[in-house]
Design an enzyme around this catalytic site. Sequence first.
Site, PDB file in Angstrom:
ATOM      1  N   ASN A   4       0.862  -1.187   0.000  1.00 34.91           N
ATOM      2  CA  ASN A   4       0.000   0.000   0.000  1.00 34.91           C
ATOM      3  C   ASN A   4       0.898   1.237   0.000  1.00 34.91           C
ATOM      4  O   ASN A   4       2.095   1.129   0.253  1.00 34.91           O
ATOM      5  CB  ASN A   4      -0.942  -0.034   1.215  1.00 34.91           C
ATOM      6  CG  ASN A   4      -0.166  -0.010   2.508  1.00 34.91           C
ATOM      7  OD1 ASN A   4       0.480   0.969   2.832  1.00 34.91           O
ATOM      8  ND2 ASN A   4      -0.204  -1.110   3.254  1.00 34.91           N
ATOM      9  N   ASP A  29      -3.319  -6.979   5.670  1.00 34.47           N
ATOM     10  CA  ASP A  29      -4.128  -7.957   6.405  1.00 34.47           C
ATOM     11  C   ASP A  29      -3.969  -9.373   5.838  1.00 34.47           C
ATOM     12  O   ASP A  29      -4.291 -10.345   6.513  1.00 34.47           O
ATOM     13  CB  ASP A  29      -5.608  -7.541   6.358  1.00 34.47           C
ATOM     14  CG  ASP A  29      -5.845  -6.272   7.162  1.00 34.47           C
ATOM     15  OD1 ASP A  29      -5.266  -6.161   8.255  1.00 34.47           O
ATOM     16  OD2 ASP A  29      -6.584  -5.384   6.686  1.00 34.47           O
ATOM     17  N   PHE A  89      -3.796   3.055  15.135  1.00 34.94           N
ATOM     18  CA  PHE A  89      -4.215   4.011  14.111  1.00 34.94           C
ATOM     19  C   PHE A  89      -5.332   3.348  13.323  1.00 34.94           C
ATOM     20  O   PHE A  89      -5.276   2.130  13.089  1.00 34.94           O
ATOM     21  CB  PHE A  89      -3.050   4.361  13.172  1.00 34.94           C
ATOM     22  CG  PHE A  89      -2.232   5.515  13.679  1.00 34.94           C
ATOM     23  CD1 PHE A  89      -1.411   5.365  14.788  1.00 34.94           C
ATOM     24  CD2 PHE A  89      -2.297   6.758  13.062  1.00 34.94           C
ATOM     25  CE1 PHE A  89      -0.671   6.433  15.277  1.00 34.94           C
ATOM     26  CE2 PHE A  89      -1.567   7.827  13.535  1.00 34.94           C
ATOM     27  CZ  PHE A  89      -0.755   7.669  14.641  1.00 34.94           C
TER      28      PHE A  89
END
Length: 396
Positions: free
Chosen positions: A209, A278, A324
């Site tokens: 990402n 994830d 976060f």
Amino acid sequence: MILQGNRVTLGITGGIAAYKAAELVRLMVKDELRVRVIMTVNATRFVTPLTFQTLSQSQVRLDTFETASPERVEHVILAQETDLLVVAPATANILAKMARGIADDMLSTLYLAYAGTTLLAPAMNTQMYLHPATQDNLRILKDRGAIVLNPGEGELACGDYGPGRFPDPPYIMERILDLLYKKDLEGKSLLVTAGPTREFFDEIRFISNPSSGKMGFAIAQEARRRGGKVYLVSGPTYLTPPWGVEHIPVTSAREMHKRVLALFPHVDVVIKAAAVADFHPLPLVDKGKFKKGKKDSLTLELKANPDILAQLGKKKKGQILVGFAAESHELLKNAQEKLEGKNLDLIVANKISEGFGKDTSKVAILRRDGTTCELPTMSKDEVARVVLDEVIPLLS
Ligand code: CTP
């Protein structure tokens, strides 16, 4: 910024590195320090006082006997108004004068009238630096409590190769801030995670990402400046780890999981700013690069990664856990669920469109007692400060 004082007197002495002090003054002003510059006569042969006067927005002191008004004893008053004395570059000559207490110009006289901390950045020809006289003087000054930066090594302006180079101004700046900051995290250990993770499916291809790592690096830097012992476990980023922080680079979420769990029993606070993947893809080949062949489509099978923070939430024994939450919608509701679900003490919620990969961030901080603090758009350094301000009361 939480400083014990912001008044820095910068002594500039006569070496070629004097021109690099201009960058240092610019950095100090940018960080809102009040800089007063003293130049020696020889320094003015390399750079004009006007350069430093313009950058520091203040009159440069050159002469011990020049005074704004007759009742002012300039070197005494300036010494009293100094929170930190920095001499950069420091020549062999000024080191000798300071070590022996010779006061024959504004800078050396002020040094004798000053009782606080002194930071020295020696820069000179290698032989002059290594000369036993200079080394003896440095030892005397260190024994007296001065902080002496090691000069850089490399090719010098005089053509020699070796130690003697002026340290990078951002590095000197970091050491200055380190000395001026209030140490409200002294004695505490913090583990900060940052950046993205990379999940490889062959030797060179991965899923990831666009997290820049800036948020986690800013927190690590701020925590270290405030006196904490900081471990920074980060995925791949282009950032330089802050000075004084123990940097532990990792690549995948599973590697991060291993390193974070090993450190967890030894820290007081964990701040998980990393954008952890994830899932990881199952590898397409045992070794090397996957060959596309004649396929016109390809399916990757993804397997769940451990939720590192949720595991810490189950294991915690008094540690403060800060998460976060990166959300595209229903920011506060989703963040609240993560706060409770992962057993956190605080969660910093940010909309992906308002922070991811950027220099600024707009966040809301959700506390365990159900209260929320919504902040305006801020630099990541400012967010780091606010997050640590929230953590400190939880530690007592
Ligand atoms: N986190 C973690 N391990 C994971 C995933 C996330 O430790 N495998 C941590 C992150 O570092 C962050 C917090 O959990 O502090 C929330 O991460 P986020 O990506 O916002 O949410 P997820 O828990 O992954 O849930 P979702 O992706 O469904 O929003």
